[in-house]
Design an enzyme around this catalytic site. Structure first.
Site, PDB file in Angstrom:
ATOM      1  N   LYS A  31      68.277  62.212  35.315  1.00  0.00           N
ATOM      2  CA  LYS A  31      68.099  60.887  35.940  1.00  0.00           C
ATOM      3  C   LYS A  31      69.221  59.948  35.517  1.00  0.00           C
ATOM      4  O   LYS A  31      69.805  59.236  36.341  1.00  0.00           O
ATOM      5  CB  LYS A  31      66.724  60.301  35.551  1.00  0.00           C
TER       6      LYS A  31
ATOM      7  N   ASP B  90      58.621  54.387  39.837  1.00  0.00           N
ATOM      8  CA  ASP B  90      57.908  55.655  40.024  1.00  0.00           C
ATOM      9  C   ASP B  90      56.758  55.496  41.023  1.00  0.00           C
ATOM     10  O   ASP B  90      56.159  56.478  41.441  1.00  0.00           O
ATOM     11  CB  ASP B  90      57.323  56.127  38.680  1.00  0.00           C
TER      12      ASP B  90
ATOM     13  N   GLN C 237      58.880  58.013  31.030  1.00  0.00           N
ATOM     14  CA  GLN C 237      58.792  59.441  31.333  1.00  0.00           C
ATOM     15  C   GLN C 237      57.448  60.004  30.858  1.00  0.00           C
ATOM     16  O   GLN C 237      57.055  59.810  29.715  1.00  0.00           O
ATOM     17  CB  GLN C 237      59.959  60.182  30.647  1.00  0.00           C
TER      18      GLN C 237
END
Ligand code: NAD
Length: 310
Positions: A52, A119, A96
């Site tokens: 990422k 997200d 994460q």
């Protein structure tokens, strides 16, 4: 033979578009900012985060990675998220997952400002998705829709079956397909006669996490099969069961397994899907590459909204 839907090509298209959007934002004042929080040392998470960060750097997105230790408390992590929420240079916050089990992951997700929740997992954004309001969409399901559209697979009026009902993939994929006017069925581990339901699908989304479960018995001939599953096989007998010696291509997969000690396979059986589907996403190289591309796109969307509203 079925058409292979090339996720790498579509990822590259999206990245090219992202680059010019970032340049425009820079010319208007600043680059988009993405903060990634990686708790502890989960090896898989470290790889995801590295990819990422690498992609964000390639695109000119200003990145920051925060790496608190494994034993950080929920309260301490909430404080990190709170300070990122306050920062004007940060447009996207990604914590994460999975988090260590002592951390209250729900509280952490709920603490992220919905506008910075790139997200798309905050309950506000889940509500925005269900009700068709604007807001960041979860990256993998958003990538599936991009892939279908860019490969010119019709969605409106089609029968779509989604296998898997997770908050991360199955449920948001089903709502996105619904908003594109598909007729959508969601299946899960308690669905009776799963093959028969799947055979109704003109678009079949497999988001299960069971290697090669979707065989020809589940696929309507000519259907589009989107294979979200990423399953790591680390036992040679399992690899040989899916890739028998008498099939062309098996030797190559076994060679990869022998070299790496593991092999990635999807939820769709690789030979069956190639024979029965009209089009399908391979694993690797299908849906996987789009997840990071959509994270970048969500971050830029957020920056465009926030910079536009200053
Ligand atoms: P999950 O474990 O949260 O959900 C799996 C779902 O599959 C559940 O809803 C369960 O009901 C259903 N299921 C399990 N066994 C079943 C069975 N035998 N028959 C029918 N349904 C069954 O997983 P997830 O987070 O939704 O991920 C699913 C898969 O997608 C995993 O392999 C994961 O690694 C992969 N994934 C890939 C990406 C990507 O970028 N390509 C992103 C996220 C997840």
């Amino acid at each position: 033979m079925a058409k292979v839907l090339d996720g790498n090509r579509i990822r590259d298209e999206i990245k090219t578009e992202c680059r010019s959007r970032v340049e425009q934002l820079i010319s208007r004042g600043r680059a988009p900012g993405l903060a990634v929080v990686l708790v502890g040392h989960n090896p898989a998470s470290e790889i995801y985060v590295r990819n990422k960060v690498k992609t964000s750097q390639e695109l000119g997105i200003a990145g920051e990675t925060i790496t608190p230790p494994e034993d950080i408390t929920t309260v301490e992590l909430l404080a990190i998220v709170g300070s990122l929420n306050q920062r004007s240079d940060i447009d996207g916050i990604l914590v994460q997952m999975p988090l260590p089990s002592h951390i209250d992951a729900r509280r952490i997700v709920e603490a992220i400002l919905p506008a910075k929740d790139v997200d798309g997992l905050h309950p506000c954004n889940a509500g925005n998705l269900v009700t068709g309001r604007p807001g960041p969409r979860p990256c993998t399901p958003a990538g599936i829709i991009e892939l279908l559209k860019r490969c010119r697979i019709p969605i409106a009026g089609q029968r779509a079956v989604v296998v898997g009902r997770s908050d991360l993939v199955g449920k948001p994929a089903a709502f996105l397909l619904l908003h594109e006017n598909a007729t959508v069925t969601i299946c899960h581990s308690k669905t009776p006669d799963l093959p028969a339901v799947c055979r109704e699908a003109e678009i079949l989304i497999a988001a299960i996490g069971r290697p090669a479960l979707i065989t020809s018995a589940y696929i309507r001939p000519g259907a589009t099969v989107i294979d979200v599953g990423i399953n790591r096989l680390d036992n040679r007998a399992d690899v040989e069961r899916i890739f028998p010696h008498d099939r062309p291509g098996s030797a190559q997969k076994l060679e990869v397994f022998d070299r790496k000690g593991s092999l990635l396979v999807g939820d769709a059986h690789p030979f069956d899907v190639a024979e029965s589907a009209g089009a399908y996403t391979p694993v690797p190289g299908g849906v996987g590459p789009l997840t990071i591309a959509m994270l970048m796109s969500n971050t830029i969307d957020s920056a465009e909204r926030r910079i536009g509203s200053c």
